[in-house]
Motif scaffolding. Sequence first.
Motif, PDB file in Angstrom:
ATOM      1  N   ASN A 162      -3.880  10.229  -7.564  1.00 43.95           N
ATOM      2  CA  ASN A 162      -4.970   9.997  -6.578  1.00 43.95           C
ATOM      3  C   ASN A 162      -5.201   8.627  -6.524  1.00 43.95           C
ATOM      4  O   ASN A 162      -6.522   8.169  -6.021  1.00 43.95           O
ATOM      5  N   GLN A 163      -4.265   7.881  -6.410  1.00 46.47           N
ATOM      6  CA  GLN A 163      -4.348   6.333  -6.300  1.00 46.47           C
ATOM      7  C   GLN A 163      -4.810   6.198  -4.894  1.00 46.47           C
ATOM      8  O   GLN A 163      -4.387   6.566  -3.926  1.00 46.47           O
ATOM      9  N   PRO A 164      -5.881   4.953  -4.993  1.00 40.15           N
ATOM     10  CA  PRO A 164      -6.413   4.679  -3.645  1.00 40.15           C
ATOM     11  C   PRO A 164      -5.513   3.822  -2.945  1.00 40.15           C
ATOM     12  O   PRO A 164      -4.428   3.359  -3.621  1.00 40.15           O
ATOM     13  N   GLU A 165      -5.858   3.259  -1.724  1.00 36.31           N
ATOM     14  CA  GLU A 165      -5.067   2.250  -1.000  1.00 36.31           C
ATOM     15  C   GLU A 165      -5.144   1.090  -1.845  1.00 36.31           C
ATOM     16  O   GLU A 165      -6.260   0.701  -2.416  1.00 36.31           O
ATOM     17  N   GLU A 166      -4.192   0.358  -1.794  1.00 37.66           N
ATOM     18  CA  GLU A 166      -4.175  -0.928  -2.342  1.00 37.66           C
ATOM     19  C   GLU A 166      -5.459  -1.828  -2.411  1.00 37.66           C
ATOM     20  O   GLU A 166      -5.553  -2.543  -3.365  1.00 37.66           O
ATOM     21  N   THR A 167      -5.709  -1.821  -1.260  1.00 34.63           N
ATOM     22  CA  THR A 167      -7.043  -2.869  -0.954  1.00 34.63           C
ATOM     23  C   THR A 167      -8.206  -2.299  -1.071  1.00 34.63           C
ATOM     24  O   THR A 167      -9.079  -2.902  -1.101  1.00 34.63           O
ATOM     25  N   ASP A 168      -8.186  -0.917  -1.510  1.00 39.39           N
ATOM     26  CA  ASP A 168      -9.526  -0.302  -2.021  1.00 39.39           C
ATOM     27  C   ASP A 168      -9.616  -0.236  -3.449  1.00 39.39           C
ATOM     28  O   ASP A 168      -8.834   0.430  -4.266  1.00 39.39           O
ATOM     29  N   ASP A 169     -10.716  -1.092  -3.853  1.00 42.52           N
ATOM     30  CA  ASP A 169     -10.673  -1.121  -5.349  1.00 42.52           C
ATOM     31  C   ASP A 169     -11.597   0.107  -5.982  1.00 42.52           C
ATOM     32  O   ASP A 169     -12.529  -0.281  -6.831  1.00 42.52           O
ATOM     33  N   ALA A 170     -11.343   1.289  -5.574  1.00 42.32           N
ATOM     34  CA  ALA A 170     -12.188   2.376  -5.853  1.00 42.32           C
ATOM     35  C   ALA A 170     -12.141   2.681  -7.427  1.00 42.32           C
ATOM     36  O   ALA A 170     -13.230   3.052  -7.928  1.00 42.32           O
ATOM     37  N   TYR A 171     -11.095   2.242  -8.052  1.00 40.55           N
ATOM     38  CA  TYR A 171     -10.912   2.355  -9.607  1.00 40.55           C
ATOM     39  C   TYR A 171     -11.859   1.523 -10.354  1.00 40.55           C
ATOM     40  O   TYR A 171     -11.957   1.646 -11.618  1.00 40.55           O
ATOM     41  N   SER A 172     -12.584   0.512  -9.613  1.00 39.72           N
ATOM     42  CA  SER A 172     -13.427  -0.218 -10.366  1.00 39.72           C
ATOM     43  C   SER A 172     -14.733   0.533 -10.706  1.00 39.72           C
ATOM     44  O   SER A 172     -15.643   0.149 -11.422  1.00 39.72           O
ATOM     45  N   LYS A 173     -15.050   1.544 -10.007  1.00 38.63           N
ATOM     46  CA  LYS A 173     -16.228   2.585 -10.131  1.00 38.63           C
ATOM     47  C   LYS A 173     -15.937   3.481 -11.284  1.00 38.63           C
ATOM     48  O   LYS A 173     -15.026   4.336 -11.128  1.00 38.63           O
ATOM     49  N   ASN A 174     -16.732   3.341 -12.278  1.00 38.35           N
ATOM     50  CA  ASN A 174     -16.685   4.383 -13.301  1.00 38.35           C
ATOM     51  C   ASN A 174     -16.714   5.721 -12.937  1.00 38.35           C
ATOM     52  O   ASN A 174     -16.282   6.572 -13.515  1.00 38.35           O
ATOM     53  N   ALA A 175     -17.754   6.197 -12.109  1.00 37.24           N
ATOM     54  CA  ALA A 175     -17.805   7.450 -11.391  1.00 37.24           C
ATOM     55  C   ALA A 175     -16.832   8.219 -10.937  1.00 37.24           C
ATOM     56  O   ALA A 175     -16.577   9.073 -11.143  1.00 37.24           O
ATOM     57  N   GLU A 176     -15.863   7.228 -10.212  1.00 38.04           N
ATOM     58  CA  GLU A 176     -14.729   7.831  -9.846  1.00 38.04           C
ATOM     59  C   GLU A 176     -13.496   8.042 -10.829  1.00 38.04           C
ATOM     60  O   GLU A 176     -13.077   9.212 -10.648  1.00 38.04           O
ATOM     61  N   LEU A 177     -13.715   7.183 -11.863  1.00 40.35           N
ATOM     62  CA  LEU A 177     -12.903   7.419 -12.856  1.00 40.35           C
ATOM     63  C   LEU A 177     -13.205   8.742 -13.843  1.00 40.35           C
ATOM     64  O   LEU A 177     -12.265   9.610 -14.252  1.00 40.35           O
ATOM     65  N   ILE A 178     -14.578   8.943 -13.963  1.00 38.82           N
ATOM     66  CA  ILE A 178     -15.216  10.101 -14.550  1.00 38.82           C
ATOM     67  C   ILE A 178     -14.831  11.190 -13.868  1.00 38.82           C
ATOM     68  O   ILE A 178     -14.425  12.120 -14.435  1.00 38.82           O
ATOM     69  N   ALA A 179     -15.045  11.237 -12.382  1.00 36.85           N
ATOM     70  CA  ALA A 179     -14.618  12.310 -11.532  1.00 36.85           C
ATOM     71  C   ALA A 179     -13.433  12.637 -11.925  1.00 36.85           C
ATOM     72  O   ALA A 179     -13.091  14.222 -11.840  1.00 36.85           O
ATOM     73  N   LEU A 180     -12.504  11.868 -11.770  1.00 39.65           N
ATOM     74  CA  LEU A 180     -10.828  12.318 -11.711  1.00 39.65           C
ATOM     75  C   LEU A 180     -10.851  12.766 -13.180  1.00 39.65           C
ATOM     76  O   LEU A 180      -9.911  13.681 -13.269  1.00 39.65           O
ATOM     77  N   ALA A 181     -11.406  12.437 -14.366  1.00 40.76           N
ATOM     78  CA  ALA A 181     -11.258  13.148 -15.774  1.00 40.76           C
ATOM     79  C   ALA A 181     -11.625  14.741 -15.605  1.00 40.76           C
ATOM     80  O   ALA A 181     -10.940  15.473 -16.489  1.00 40.76           O
ATOM     81  N   GLY A 182     -12.538  15.082 -14.488  1.00 42.44           N
ATOM     82  CA  GLY A 182     -12.477  16.559 -14.592  1.00 42.44           C
ATOM     83  C   GLY A 182     -11.587  17.093 -14.041  1.00 42.44           C
ATOM     84  O   GLY A 182     -11.550  18.654 -14.183  1.00 42.44           O
ATOM     85  N   LYS A 183     -10.278  16.631 -13.769  1.00 43.60           N
ATOM     86  CA  LYS A 183      -9.144  17.274 -13.130  1.00 43.60           C
ATOM     87  C   LYS A 183      -8.316  17.496 -14.415  1.00 43.60           C
ATOM     88  O   LYS A 183      -7.167  18.099 -14.344  1.00 43.60           O
ATOM     89  N   VAL A 184      -8.571  16.998 -15.658  1.00 47.05           N
ATOM     90  CA  VAL A 184      -7.753  17.205 -16.986  1.00 47.05           C
ATOM     91  C   VAL A 184      -8.633  17.843 -17.890  1.00 47.05           C
ATOM     92  O   VAL A 184      -9.791  17.638 -18.197  1.00 47.05           O
ATOM     93  N   ASP A 185      -8.116  19.018 -18.180  1.00 53.19           N
ATOM     94  CA  ASP A 185      -8.937  20.131 -19.289  1.00 53.19           C
ATOM     95  C   ASP A 185      -9.149  19.432 -20.197  1.00 53.19           C
ATOM     96  O   ASP A 185      -8.501  19.036 -20.948  1.00 53.19           O
ATOM     97  N   GLY A 186     -10.687  19.666 -20.446  1.00 51.28           N
ATOM     98  CA  GLY A 186     -11.330  19.188 -21.928  1.00 51.28           C
ATOM     99  C   GLY A 186     -11.491  17.501 -21.843  1.00 51.28           C
ATOM    100  O   GLY A 186     -11.983  17.090 -22.940  1.00 51.28           O
ATOM    101  N   LEU A 187     -11.085  16.826 -20.839  1.00 52.73           N
ATOM    102  CA  LEU A 187     -11.483  15.443 -21.269  1.00 52.73           C
ATOM    103  C   LEU A 187     -12.669  14.869 -20.632  1.00 52.73           C
ATOM    104  O   LEU A 187     -13.287  13.841 -21.444  1.00 52.73           O
TER     105      LEU A 187
END
Length: 258
Positions: free
Chosen positions: A169-194
């Motif tokens: 789910n890596q964003p475009e290189e110039t898009d600092d989307a992973y600086s947002k904790n909400a985005e990182l937590i949302a992606l955790a929902g794709k991992v069972d039990g995380l």
Amino acid sequence: MSEKNRDGKRTARERLAAEREKQKAAERRRRTLIVGASVVCVLGLAAVIGVVAANSGKEDSTDNAGPVVAPSGANGKDALAIPVGKESAKSTLTVWEDFRCPACKAFESTYRSTIHELEAAGKLKVEYHLATLIDGNMGGSGSRNAANAAACAQDAGKFAAYHDVLYENQPEETDDAYSKNAELIALAGKVDGLDTPAFRKCVEDGTHNSWVVKSNQAFQSGGFGGTPTVLFNGKNIYQDQTMTPAKFKQMVEEADQG
């Protein structure tokens, strides 16, 4: 047959041959380990080095960043490596990566299934080291925050799965989307039990931020050319343009046989 028709057929054959050669060349490029990627993943250019140097004081300072807290199970020097696979495996793959780095995503996309297969067979263990090169080059904190979240996933015993999700789910290189904790937590929902309260708190508190900074300092002092840096039993194989997943698998199996 007229000269005009002969010329027309010859031209068509030449175009067909040229197209076939282009397709073969494209396939060779696809299969090689060195894949097309952004130059910002490489430290070789003087201008890039200058940007890294200019940002290193801000990005790598541990002042006021809290104590260095290594994730559970981290090993190696200063506990900076996150291990995946069986300790008894005869071969070790050491990987230095940045979750914002396009070249790292390309490497993972090409080799992920082969690496997982060899890990499951007990023939390969991987030691992941996390860097924040793109934060230094492009600005932002996505590399660091994603690395911290991955370390939080390691605390929960879910590093490998979350690591893969971050690259998928890596964003475009110039898009600092992973600086947002909400985005990182949302992606955790794709991992069972995380996605648990403990994981969320770890991400939001930046529990392992200082550890990530220390890991990046080790990357910078290691003299590596850029991310990813991939070492197989200590030998840099990422620079080998003839490398393919099949060739890598053969190398691991030969080492396993002794």
